[in-house]
Design a protein around this motif. Structure first.
Motif, PDB file in Angstrom:
ATOM      1  N   GLY A  53       0.967  -1.253   0.000  1.00  0.00           N
ATOM      2  CA  GLY A  53       0.000   0.000   0.000  1.00  0.00           C
ATOM      3  C   GLY A  53       0.868   1.125   0.000  1.00  0.00           C
ATOM      4  N   CYS A  54       0.926   2.125   0.648  1.00  0.00           N
ATOM      5  CA  CYS A  54       1.842   3.224   0.654  1.00  0.00           C
ATOM      6  C   CYS A  54       2.347   3.341   2.077  1.00  0.00           C
ATOM      7  CB  CYS A  54       1.147   4.542   0.191  1.00  0.00           C
ATOM      8  SG  CYS A  54      -0.214   5.112   1.162  1.00  0.00           S
ATOM      9  N   VAL A  55       3.319   4.139   2.201  1.00  0.00           N
ATOM     10  CA  VAL A  55       3.891   4.275   3.543  1.00  0.00           C
ATOM     11  C   VAL A  55       3.227   5.441   4.240  1.00  0.00           C
ATOM     12  CG1 VAL A  55       5.980   4.759   4.834  1.00  0.00           C
ATOM     13  CG2 VAL A  55       6.068   3.292   2.817  1.00  0.00           C
ATOM     14  N   VAL A  56       2.773   5.240   5.436  1.00  0.00           N
ATOM     15  CA  VAL A  56       2.147   6.295   6.211  1.00  0.00           C
ATOM     16  C   VAL A  56       3.235   7.197   6.769  1.00  0.00           C
ATOM     17  CG1 VAL A  56       0.703   6.832   8.195  1.00  0.00           C
ATOM     18  CG2 VAL A  56       0.241   4.792   6.830  1.00  0.00           C
ATOM     19  N   GLY A  57       3.199   8.451   6.358  1.00  0.00           N
ATOM     20  CA  GLY A  57       4.224   9.368   6.856  1.00  0.00           C
ATOM     21  C   GLY A  57       3.766  10.060   8.123  1.00  0.00           C
ATOM     22  N   PRO A  58       4.686  10.661   8.880  1.00  0.00           N
ATOM     23  CA  PRO A  58       4.315  11.364  10.114  1.00  0.00           C
ATOM     24  C   PRO A  58       3.578  12.658   9.809  1.00  0.00           C
ATOM     25  CG  PRO A  58       6.634  11.672   9.637  1.00  0.00           C
ATOM     26  CD  PRO A  58       6.123  10.674   8.645  1.00  0.00           C
ATOM     27  N   THR A  59       2.655  13.027  10.670  1.00  0.00           N
ATOM     28  CA  THR A  59       2.006  14.329  10.581  1.00  0.00           C
ATOM     29  C   THR A  59       2.702  15.261  11.566  1.00  0.00           C
ATOM     30  OG1 THR A  59       0.390  13.689  12.248  1.00  0.00           O
ATOM     31  CG2 THR A  59      -0.209  13.322   9.963  1.00  0.00           C
ATOM     32  N   ARG A  60       2.547  16.541  11.374  1.00  0.00           N
ATOM     33  CA  ARG A  60       3.251  17.496  12.232  1.00  0.00           C
ATOM     34  C   ARG A  60       2.252  18.514  12.796  1.00  0.00           C
ATOM     35  NH1 ARG A  60       8.829  17.443  11.715  1.00  0.00           N
ATOM     36  NH2 ARG A  60       9.615  16.130  10.041  1.00  0.00           N
ATOM     37  N   THR A  61       2.394  18.800  14.069  1.00  0.00           N
ATOM     38  CA  THR A  61       1.596  19.842  14.698  1.00  0.00           C
ATOM     39  C   THR A  61       2.388  21.137  14.779  1.00  0.00           C
ATOM     40  OG1 THR A  61       2.339  19.082  16.864  1.00  0.00           O
ATOM     41  CG2 THR A  61       0.276  18.177  16.030  1.00  0.00           C
ATOM     42  N   SER A  62       3.683  21.049  14.522  1.00  0.00           N
ATOM     43  CA  SER A  62       4.535  22.227  14.439  1.00  0.00           C
ATOM     44  C   SER A  62       5.609  21.941  13.427  1.00  0.00           C
ATOM     45  CB  SER A  62       5.158  22.545  15.808  1.00  0.00           C
ATOM     46  OG  SER A  62       6.117  21.548  16.139  1.00  0.00           O
ATOM     47  N   LEU A 104      -2.380  -8.854   8.364  1.00  0.00           N
ATOM     48  CA  LEU A 104      -2.256  -7.598   7.628  1.00  0.00           C
ATOM     49  C   LEU A 104      -1.992  -7.868   6.153  1.00  0.00           C
ATOM     50  CD1 LEU A 104       0.086  -5.698  10.123  1.00  0.00           C
ATOM     51  CD2 LEU A 104      -2.406  -5.481   9.944  1.00  0.00           C
ATOM     52  N   ASP A 105      -2.517  -7.015   5.270  1.00  0.00           N
ATOM     53  CA  ASP A 105      -2.161  -7.150   3.862  1.00  0.00           C
ATOM     54  C   ASP A 105      -0.757  -6.581   3.659  1.00  0.00           C
ATOM     55  OD1 ASP A 105      -2.337  -4.274   3.428  1.00  0.00           O
ATOM     56  OD2 ASP A 105      -4.513  -4.499   3.262  1.00  0.00           O
ATOM     57  N   ASP A 106      -0.204  -6.818   2.485  1.00  0.00           N
ATOM     58  CA  ASP A 106       1.182  -6.439   2.232  1.00  0.00           C
ATOM     59  C   ASP A 106       1.425  -4.945   2.428  1.00  0.00           C
ATOM     60  OD1 ASP A 106       1.570  -9.064   1.620  1.00  0.00           O
ATOM     61  OD2 ASP A 106       1.973  -8.764  -0.525  1.00  0.00           O
ATOM     62  N   ALA A 107       0.539  -4.108   1.856  1.00  0.00           N
ATOM     63  CA  ALA A 107       0.741  -2.659   1.928  1.00  0.00           C
ATOM     64  C   ALA A 107       0.698  -2.157   3.367  1.00  0.00           C
ATOM     65  CB  ALA A 107      -0.315  -1.934   1.092  1.00  0.00           C
ATOM     66  N   THR A 108      -0.240  -2.687   4.157  1.00  0.00           N
ATOM     67  CA  THR A 108      -0.358  -2.253   5.557  1.00  0.00           C
ATOM     68  C   THR A 108       0.850  -2.702   6.361  1.00  0.00           C
ATOM     69  OG1 THR A 108      -2.764  -2.351   5.407  1.00  0.00           O
ATOM     70  CG2 THR A 108      -1.797  -2.338   7.620  1.00  0.00           C
ATOM     71  N   ALA A 155       8.451 -10.920   8.788  1.00  0.00           N
ATOM     72  CA  ALA A 155       7.186 -11.146   8.070  1.00  0.00           C
ATOM     73  C   ALA A 155       7.280 -10.611   6.649  1.00  0.00           C
ATOM     74  CB  ALA A 155       6.024 -10.494   8.819  1.00  0.00           C
ATOM     75  N   LEU A 156       7.924  -9.462   6.473  1.00  0.00           N
ATOM     76  CA  LEU A 156       8.120  -8.897   5.136  1.00  0.00           C
ATOM     77  C   LEU A 156       8.995  -9.804   4.286  1.00  0.00           C
ATOM     78  CD1 LEU A 156       8.667  -5.129   6.036  1.00  0.00           C
ATOM     79  CD2 LEU A 156       6.742  -6.054   4.737  1.00  0.00           C
ATOM     80  N   LEU A 157      10.085 -10.296   4.852  1.00  0.00           N
ATOM     81  CA  LEU A 157      10.994 -11.162   4.102  1.00  0.00           C
ATOM     82  C   LEU A 157      10.303 -12.456   3.683  1.00  0.00           C
ATOM     83  CD1 LEU A 157      14.389 -10.783   6.007  1.00  0.00           C
ATOM     84  CD2 LEU A 157      13.657  -9.668   3.894  1.00  0.00           C
ATOM     85  N   ARG A 188       2.273 -26.306  10.206  1.00  0.00           N
ATOM     86  CA  ARG A 188       1.016 -26.101  10.931  1.00  0.00           C
ATOM     87  C   ARG A 188       0.985 -24.729  11.615  1.00  0.00           C
ATOM     88  NH1 ARG A 188      -0.618 -30.931  14.557  1.00  0.00           N
ATOM     89  NH2 ARG A 188       1.551 -30.643  15.202  1.00  0.00           N
ATOM     90  N   ASN A 189       2.094 -24.350  12.249  1.00  0.00           N
ATOM     91  CA  ASN A 189       2.154 -23.054  12.929  1.00  0.00           C
ATOM     92  C   ASN A 189       2.040 -21.896  11.946  1.00  0.00           C
ATOM     93  OD1 ASN A 189       2.460 -24.332  15.398  1.00  0.00           O
ATOM     94  ND2 ASN A 189       4.694 -24.235  15.347  1.00  0.00           N
ATOM     95  N   HIS A 190       2.721 -22.017  10.801  1.00  0.00           N
ATOM     96  CA  HIS A 190       2.691 -20.924   9.817  1.00  0.00           C
ATOM     97  C   HIS A 190       1.310 -20.806   9.176  1.00  0.00           C
ATOM     98  CE1 HIS A 190       4.790 -17.925   7.471  1.00  0.00           C
ATOM     99  NE2 HIS A 190       4.272 -18.413   6.357  1.00  0.00           N
ATOM    100  N   LEU A 191       0.676 -21.927   8.896  1.00  0.00           N
ATOM    101  CA  LEU A 191      -0.696 -21.893   8.369  1.00  0.00           C
ATOM    102  C   LEU A 191      -1.636 -21.237   9.375  1.00  0.00           C
ATOM    103  CD1 LEU A 191      -1.067 -25.450   6.764  1.00  0.00           C
ATOM    104  CD2 LEU A 191      -0.860 -23.267   5.551  1.00  0.00           C
ATOM    105  N   ALA A 192      -1.484 -21.606  10.654  1.00  0.00           N
ATOM    106  CA  ALA A 192      -2.353 -21.051  11.688  1.00  0.00           C
ATOM    107  C   ALA A 192      -2.197 -19.539  11.797  1.00  0.00           C
ATOM    108  CB  ALA A 192      -2.053 -21.710  13.032  1.00  0.00           C
ATOM    109  N   GLU A 193      -0.965 -19.048  11.625  1.00  0.00           N
ATOM    110  CA  GLU A 193      -0.718 -17.609  11.678  1.00  0.00           C
ATOM    111  C   GLU A 193      -1.483 -16.861  10.587  1.00  0.00           C
ATOM    112  OE1 GLU A 193       3.477 -17.157  11.422  1.00  0.00           O
ATOM    113  OE2 GLU A 193       3.864 -18.063  13.381  1.00  0.00           O
ATOM    114  N   HIS A 194      -1.781 -17.586   9.485  1.00  0.00           N
ATOM    115  CA  HIS A 194      -2.480 -16.968   8.359  1.00  0.00           C
ATOM    116  C   HIS A 194      -3.941 -17.420   8.266  1.00  0.00           C
ATOM    117  CE1 HIS A 194       1.695 -16.218   7.320  1.00  0.00           C
ATOM    118  NE2 HIS A 194       1.279 -15.320   6.458  1.00  0.00           N
ATOM    119  N   GLY A 195      -4.473 -17.979   9.343  1.00  0.00           N
ATOM    120  CA  GLY A 195      -5.873 -18.356   9.382  1.00  0.00           C
ATOM    121  C   GLY A 195      -6.212 -19.637   8.662  1.00  0.00           C
TER     122      GLY A 195
END
Length: 456
Positions: free
Chosen positions: A25-34, A70-74, A95-97, A275-282
């Motif tokens: 998805g895209c990368v969530v950047g920081p917001t700024r209050t100042s 989570l989906d890939d982008a998130t 998880a990304l790798l 079995r553990n990896h499948l369970a992690e993905h539902g």
């Protein structure tokens, strides 16, 4: 035994034969209050749950299960937003790798560091081998048959390199009084600045239990989850195969998997990891059946059904199971196996029944090109240790050499990898080598590379 003297440069295969003879998805950047104060965007609820658990290694399975939703982008965006030193980052990175996605930054080296400052400067591609390399292997005793192809594969990689190479010395962990620990102490005392080995799981555990080590080690087995700081661990582990198989099945849409397994310890370990990896993905394992069961119909008719089969058995056992799976109505579902599938095969007229089964392997043993290493058939023709079951260990030894030479690059670069004889190699934030295998299948009874096997 006395350490082997420095090895002169000459054609690698000739030298290897001589060495074999001498060594047995895209990368969530920081917001700024100042203009100066960044504010962290709210975390995804699943990430917030995982963050609350990340301080305790005992929560690893629960953390992985949360991130798997989570989906890939998130996942990529949330990983990028984690602060330096956040204990969740190693989990998110791994998880990304596993999904074949790039890291937003290198793993945080809070506890695990690799210092190559004593080595000569690196080449443009990151090649920076040690100055004096010790190799700790059981060159005598019961494990010597497994150690020989590892040794020869390492030497093949060594002689296949034309640039600066270290002095290499071999130490027999079996023939040394006090075993691997004494061999390590001797090698450290003799001025070696890096070590490969030991090979046995118990030996690795005993060495790593020392904690801080004077000379860093690339252990050729796994003992626990995290090597001591500054050390690394490389293994052709059954757990890695189980995780890779689960990834491929998930990519093919499998959610309910029937397992057919043998009683071998490595087969059981692969099944547990799957079995553990499948369970992690539902997803779920619907049942574990013995290969000797005459009728798989009760398993196939379980509530919810079966949409894939995982085989942790030898090839000759799998051949006997295939007709019974067909009778149970499971002939058309995806079938994935461990590398054990290759054992007990070799006759195309008999192995045609295995056509279409995917199994993990090594690029080199699957006919792929590996820089600096002659094709498998060519090496096996002249070197007994590269034949049959030894070919996989030969490839493993070759990659142990690659890892010693590219360790700094792999440790410090976010997306660094090395294409080895056993697969694509990377290092996680704890010092464990992560290997992406090459996938193969049977076609006409012959093992061939599997195209479009997925990103796992």
């Amino acid at each position: 035994m006395n350490p082997t003297p420095s090895i002169p440069r000459f054609h690698w295969l000739s030298a290897l034969l001589v060495a074999t003879a001498l060594l047995g998805g895209c990368v969530v950047g920081p917001t700024r209050t100042s203009s100066t104060t960044p504010v962290r965007a709210p975390q995804h609820p699943l990430v917030a749950q995982a963050s609350a658990l990340a301080g305790d290694p005992a929560n690893a399975a629960a953390i992985n299960a949360l991130l798997a939703q989570l989906d890939d982008a998130t996942l990529a965006a949330e990983a990028a937003a984690l602060a330096e030193g956040d204990p969740l980052y190693p989990y998110a990175g791994r998880a990304l790798l596993r999904r074949g996605l790039p890291l937003p930054r290198p793993f945080d080296r809070v506890a695990w560091q690799f210092d190559a400052s004593a080595r000569p400067p690196a080449e443009a591609d990151g090649y920076r081998p040690p100055v004096r390399l010790a190799v700790l292997l059981p060159l005598s005793g019961d494990l010597s048959a497994a150690a020989a192809p590892v040794r020869d594969g390492l030497l093949a990689g060594y002689y296949g390199e034309s640039r600066r190479r270290p002095e290499v010395r071999f130490y027999d962990t079996h023939g040394t009084a006090g075993g691997a620990l004494a061999a390590y102490d001797r090698a450290a005392g003799e001025g070696n600045d890096f070590m490969v080995g030991p090979l046995g799981r118990d030996e690795v555990g005993a060495l790593f239990n020392r904690g801080a080590l004077a000379v860093p080690v690339l252990a050729l087995n796994r003992a626990g989850d995290v090597p001591p700081a500054g050390n690394a661990s490389f293994s052709l582990s059954p757990e890695d195969e189980g995780i890779a198989a689960a990834g491929l099945l998930l990519e093919r849409g499998a959610r309910r998997v029937l397992v057919i397994a043998g009683s071998d310890d490595s087969q059981r370990r692969a099944v547990d990891a799957l079995r553990n990896h499948l369970a992690e993905h539902g997803a779920t394992v619907t049942g574990i059946a013995s290969a000797g069961i005459a009728d798989y119909s009760p398993y196939a008719q379980a509530e919810g059904g079966v949409d894939a089969v995982f085989l942790a058995v030898r090839g000759n056992v799998a051949r006997e199971a295939m007709p019974r799976l067909a009778l149970a109505g499971l002939a058309g579902v995806p079938r994935v196996a461990t590398s054990h599938l290759l054992s007990g095969t070799g006759k195309p007229e008999e192995d045609r029944i295995l056509d279409g089964i995917a199994f993990p392997g090594e690029p080199w043993t699957s006919g792929g090109y590996v820089a600096g290493l002659a094709p498998e058939a060519s090496v096996a023709e002249r070197l007994p240790t590269a034949r049959g079951g030894g070919a996989r260990l030969f490839a493993f030894g070759h990659d142990a050499w690659l890892l010693t030479a590219y360790m700094e690059k792999l440790a410090l670069s976010p997306d660094a990898s090395v294409n080895g004889a056993t697969g694509m190699l990377r290092i996680d934030g704890s010092g464990n080598v992560q290997r992406t295998p090459a996938w193969s299948t049977f076609s006409g009874g012959v093992a061939v590379p599997l195209a479009n096997a997925g990103r796992y």
